[in-house]
Write an enzyme that holds these catalytic residues in place. Structure first.
Site, PDB file in Angstrom:
ATOM      1  N   THR A  40       5.657   5.085 -29.203  1.00  0.00           N
ATOM      2  CA  THR A  40       4.339   5.618 -28.822  1.00  0.00           C
ATOM      3  C   THR A  40       4.223   7.094 -29.198  1.00  0.00           C
ATOM      4  O   THR A  40       3.167   7.553 -29.656  1.00  0.00           O
ATOM      5  CB  THR A  40       4.140   5.448 -27.295  1.00  0.00           C
ATOM      6  OG1 THR A  40       4.278   4.065 -26.988  1.00  0.00           O
ATOM      7  CG2 THR A  40       2.784   5.944 -26.834  1.00  0.00           C
ATOM      8  N   HIS A  43       3.337   7.481 -32.754  1.00  0.00           N
ATOM      9  CA  HIS A  43       1.891   7.295 -32.997  1.00  0.00           C
ATOM     10  C   HIS A  43       1.132   8.579 -32.665  1.00  0.00           C
ATOM     11  O   HIS A  43       0.205   8.965 -33.375  1.00  0.00           O
ATOM     12  CB  HIS A  43       1.340   6.147 -32.150  1.00  0.00           C
ATOM     13  CG  HIS A  43       1.808   4.790 -32.585  1.00  0.00           C
ATOM     14  ND1 HIS A  43       1.337   4.182 -33.717  1.00  0.00           N
ATOM     15  CD2 HIS A  43       2.710   3.941 -32.050  1.00  0.00           C
ATOM     16  CE1 HIS A  43       1.921   2.997 -33.858  1.00  0.00           C
ATOM     17  NE2 HIS A  43       2.770   2.840 -32.864  1.00  0.00           N
TER      18      HIS A  43
HETATM   19 ZN    ZN Z   1       7.919   4.297 -24.352  1.00  0.00          ZN
END
Ligand code: ZN
Ligand code: NAD
Length: 342
Positions: A40, A43
């Protein structure tokens, strides 16, 4: 305090000076010792379409952490100063039917630290006391810093009974590898893990007693034959987000097989629902960790011999965070732990 900040609406993260967050009566202040880099965070670093839609700017990012409590709000009981902790990064509301029914992980108002609200890549983190998970002495800070993704792996793997079952894990990223280790720990028979990246498959075999399969070179039918499996896998753990992997899983599961799906496809992808229907498969989506049953089981399994330490391939001081993000982006890493004391 030093913090890794999404300071501008463009690719990158910046190590910046930020005020220590003030805490409310139901919060604690955690001094961060170690943090893990998550997909994440990549990203958010890259500032892709999802990140642009989701992450407010400027904001401190990061949600995988271990540290110690240095301050508690006036309502907080039973969490002493100095307590070593990690914690749940999903901050929930208490108004939904799910939350009021005690199914905290299903609360639709969930906000993620380091995603929607200020995060843990900082010297200090403000966290609701409700979210805190004290760490036993036997679990050190670098394992504490990867409990969030280990929790994803545990939540997925424990979704179905694996004892004596043949398990197919698609995707040997850090979370897939850890889920395979959990499947082995709880007593699965064959645990096969697939990927198309040889480095990741080699890492999987180092972390756990699993059968790594490069699906760009080898077909799962021949693997099943080698293992003496007459029909197919009983359970699938989808940990890649790759549509091709899901198709393969549907193909190689037994009639009545069960799939727990953590992997997030980058975009909507077609599924051969006819096969899902006629094989009477169960597909269960998995989000986050169960509060706090996953945390309990995870700590208990770590205390009873589950060992995932080898999934950590890089340990870096926070000043070298760019190297860590580069290693993650290359796809040739396991977990990367950043040290805030160095
Ligand atoms: Zn995570
Ligand atoms: P990762 O990207 O590091 O690993 C995915 C792996 O899948 C890679 O090693 C890649 O080479 C492999 N892969 C690609 N195509 C494949 C194919 N056809 N067959 C088999 N493997 C293939 O991801 P991660 O950090 O280990 O996380 C796993 C997945 O879980 C990701 O999709 C991530 O977005 C998702 N995730 C979901 C949640 C949730 O709450 N649902 C939480 C965290 C992560």
């Amino acid at each position: 305090m030093r913090a890794l900040v999404k300071a501008m609406a463009e690719p990158g993260l910046w190590l910046d000076d930020q005020p220590v967050p003030p805490i409310g009566p139901d919060d604690v202040l955690i001094k961060i010792n170690k943090t893990g880099i998550c997909g994440t965070d990549i990203h958010i670093y890259a500032w892709d379409e999802w990140a642009r839609r989701t992450v407010p700017v400027p904001m401190v990012v990061g949600h995988e952490y271990a540290g110690e409590i240095v301050e508690t709000g006036s309502n907080v009981r039973n969490l002493p100063i100095g307590q070593r902790v990690s914690g749940e990064g999903h901050v929930i509301g208490m108004n939904s039917r799910a939350a009021r029914g005690g199914r905290f992980h299903l609360d639709p108002e969930t906000k993620g630290i380091g995603v929607n609200i200020p995060g843990a890549f900082a010297e200090y983190l403000r966290l609701p006391a409700f979210n805190v998970v004290p760490l036993p002495d036997t679990i050190d800070d670098e394992i504490g810093a990867i409990l969030d993704p280990l929790g994803n792996a545990v939540h997925t793997a424990l979704s179905f009974d694996l004892v004596g079952e043949d398990v197919l894990v698609t995707g040997a990223g850090p979370i897939g590898i850890m889920s395979a280790a959990v499947a082995r720990h709880v007593g699965a028979r064959h645990v096969v893990i697939t990927d198309i990246n040889p480095m990741r498959l080699a890492l999987a075999a180092e972390v756990a007693d699993v059968v790594p399969v490069d699906v760009s070179k080898e077909d799962l039918s021949s693997v099943k034959a080698k293992l003496g499996m007459k029909e197919g896998f009983d359970i699938g753990l989808e940990m890649s987000g790759a549509p091709a992997a899901f198709d393969q899983m549907v193909e190689h599961l037994v009639m009545g097989g069960k799939i727990a799906m953590l992997g997030i496809p980058a975009r909507p992808a077609p599924v051969d629902w006819t096969k899902v229907v006629f094989k009477m498969l169960t597909v269960k989506g998995i989000y986050g960790r169960e509060m706090f049953e996953t945390w309990h089981k995870m700590l208990a399994m770590l205390q009873s011999g589950l060992d995932v330490r080898k999934v950590i391939t890089h340990r870096l001081p926070i000043s070298d965070y760019e190297l860590g993000f580069q290693a993650m982006q290359s796809g040739n890493s396991g977990k990367i732990v950043l040290d805030w004391k160095r």
